[in-house]
Scaffold this active site. Structure first.
Site, PDB file in Angstrom:
ATOM      1  N   SER A  45       7.552 -13.529 -45.833  1.00  0.00           N
ATOM      2  CA  SER A  45       8.475 -13.922 -46.908  1.00  0.00           C
ATOM      3  C   SER A  45       7.767 -14.842 -47.892  1.00  0.00           C
ATOM      4  O   SER A  45       8.290 -15.101 -48.974  1.00  0.00           O
ATOM      5  CB  SER A  45       9.713 -14.621 -46.326  1.00  0.00           C
ATOM      6  OG  SER A  45       9.334 -15.669 -45.466  1.00  0.00           O
ATOM      7  N   GLU A 181      17.432  -8.898 -37.477  1.00  0.00           N
ATOM      8  CA  GLU A 181      17.814  -9.299 -38.844  1.00  0.00           C
ATOM      9  C   GLU A 181      18.940  -8.437 -39.400  1.00  0.00           C
ATOM     10  O   GLU A 181      18.887  -7.208 -39.348  1.00  0.00           O
ATOM     11  CB  GLU A 181      16.575  -9.203 -39.770  1.00  0.00           C
ATOM     12  CG  GLU A 181      16.896  -9.629 -41.191  1.00  0.00           C
ATOM     13  CD  GLU A 181      15.654  -9.901 -42.058  1.00  0.00           C
ATOM     14  OE1 GLU A 181      14.518  -9.825 -41.519  1.00  0.00           O
ATOM     15  OE2 GLU A 181      15.828 -10.176 -43.248  1.00  0.00           O
TER      16      GLU A 181
HETATM   17  O1  KIV Z   1       9.012 -13.219 -43.227  1.00  0.00           O
HETATM   18  C1  KIV Z   1      10.017 -13.794 -42.813  1.00  0.00           C
HETATM   19  O2  KIV Z   1      10.414 -14.860 -43.288  1.00  0.00           O
HETATM   20  C2  KIV Z   1      10.760 -13.181 -41.720  1.00  0.00           C
HETATM   21  C3  KIV Z   1      12.100 -13.765 -41.390  1.00  0.00           C
HETATM   22  C4  KIV Z   1      13.073 -13.397 -42.420  1.00  0.00           C
HETATM   23  C5  KIV Z   1      12.550 -13.384 -40.034  1.00  0.00           C
HETATM   24  O3  KIV Z   1      10.319 -12.235 -41.149  1.00  0.00           O
END
Ligand code: KIV
Length: 263
Positions: A45, A181
């Protein structure tokens, strides 16, 4: 003392919820773990929140290694999980091992990979060679162009069964933890009750063994609309430390997520 995978598994066995937040740098690593966060997820993310991308697909292995090093330098206590980025593990178990080893060498204690049944062989290959793996099912952002958007998964009988089957297969293949998720809370509850490894929910209701949120989201820093499953823990507090401590307490006492945050 450093939190380990065994620590997290014991907490879940004793029905004590644990907390995870994404983390991308050294300063936040210290702040989060001193406020009681058990595990730090160096999530891909970072492509969205740090790089301003609309998907996680452009994140590279070098980005993940760099941010894992930053988090690792700032951390003394938390368990560190790092996402394997798109294209760094899907080709073959051998490709996954070569790249996961680089992430572990950079300071992660576990890698996370997205996908169900199709990733079982790779997951087994990694765990049998000493690399702990967190599976990630439900809304898997690296599949965004197949999923057609960031939307709820497992909301039909057929897709719910598929996710439950995936969870069982990934556990059998050796997954140590499982992120779920954006699925209905009822389905995440069923998965959590069926498998014996801890589940970490995001938009998956209160019955998971643990919760994770993107750090910037829970601090009220969104680039667009606040997702339903996010709570702004900064609201009404005076510091980041207080906001994170409030998240930890809300998760551990089962107050977050509440009905308004689940599907
Ligand atoms: O990359 C991320 O932040 C994630 C979370 C949303 C679980 O995979």
């Amino acid at each position: 003392m450093r939190t380990t995978l065994t620590t997290l598994q014991k907490l879940a066995e004793n029905n004590e919820k644990f907390t995870v937040l994404t983390c991308y740098d050294a300063i936040f690593a210290g702040i989060l773990e001193n406020a009681g966060v058990d595990a730090l997820l160096v999530g891909d993310s970072l492509g969205n929140v740090l790089h301003g991308e609309s998907t996680t697909l452009a994140v590279t292995l070098d980005h993940m290694i760099y941010h894992t090093r930053c988090v690792s330098r700032g951390s003394n206590k938390a368990f560190i999980i790092t996402d394997m980025p798109f294209g760094s593990y899907q080709q073959s178990p051998q490709q996954a091992f070569e790249n996961a080893a680089k992430i572990i060498s950079a300071g992660a204690h576990m890698v996370k990979i997205e996908g169900g049944l199709i990733m079982a062989d790779t997951l087994q290959f990694l765990t049998q060679r000493g690399i702990p793996v967190c599976a990630h099912i439900g809304l898997t952002p690296q599949f965004i162009h197949q999923l057609g958007g960031y939307k709820l998964q497992g909301n039909s009988q057929k897709s719910a069964k598929q996710l439950l089957d995936d969870a069982k297969i990934l556990e059998k293949a050796g997954a140590g933890l499982m992120v779920i998720e954006m699925v209905p809370a009822k389905l995440a509850k069923k998965i959590t009750q069926t498998i014996s490894i801890p589940t970490i929910g995001i938009g998956a209701g209160v019955y998971c063994s643990a919760q994770v949120l993107v750090l910037h989201d829970m601090l009220g820093l969104y680039r667009s609309k606040k997702p339903r499953f996010v709570k702004d823990f900064m609201a009404g507090t005076n510091s980041i430390q207080e906001a994170v401590a409030s998240y930890v307490s809300a998760v551990k006492t089962g107050q977050f997520p509440s009905n308004e945050h689940e599907f």
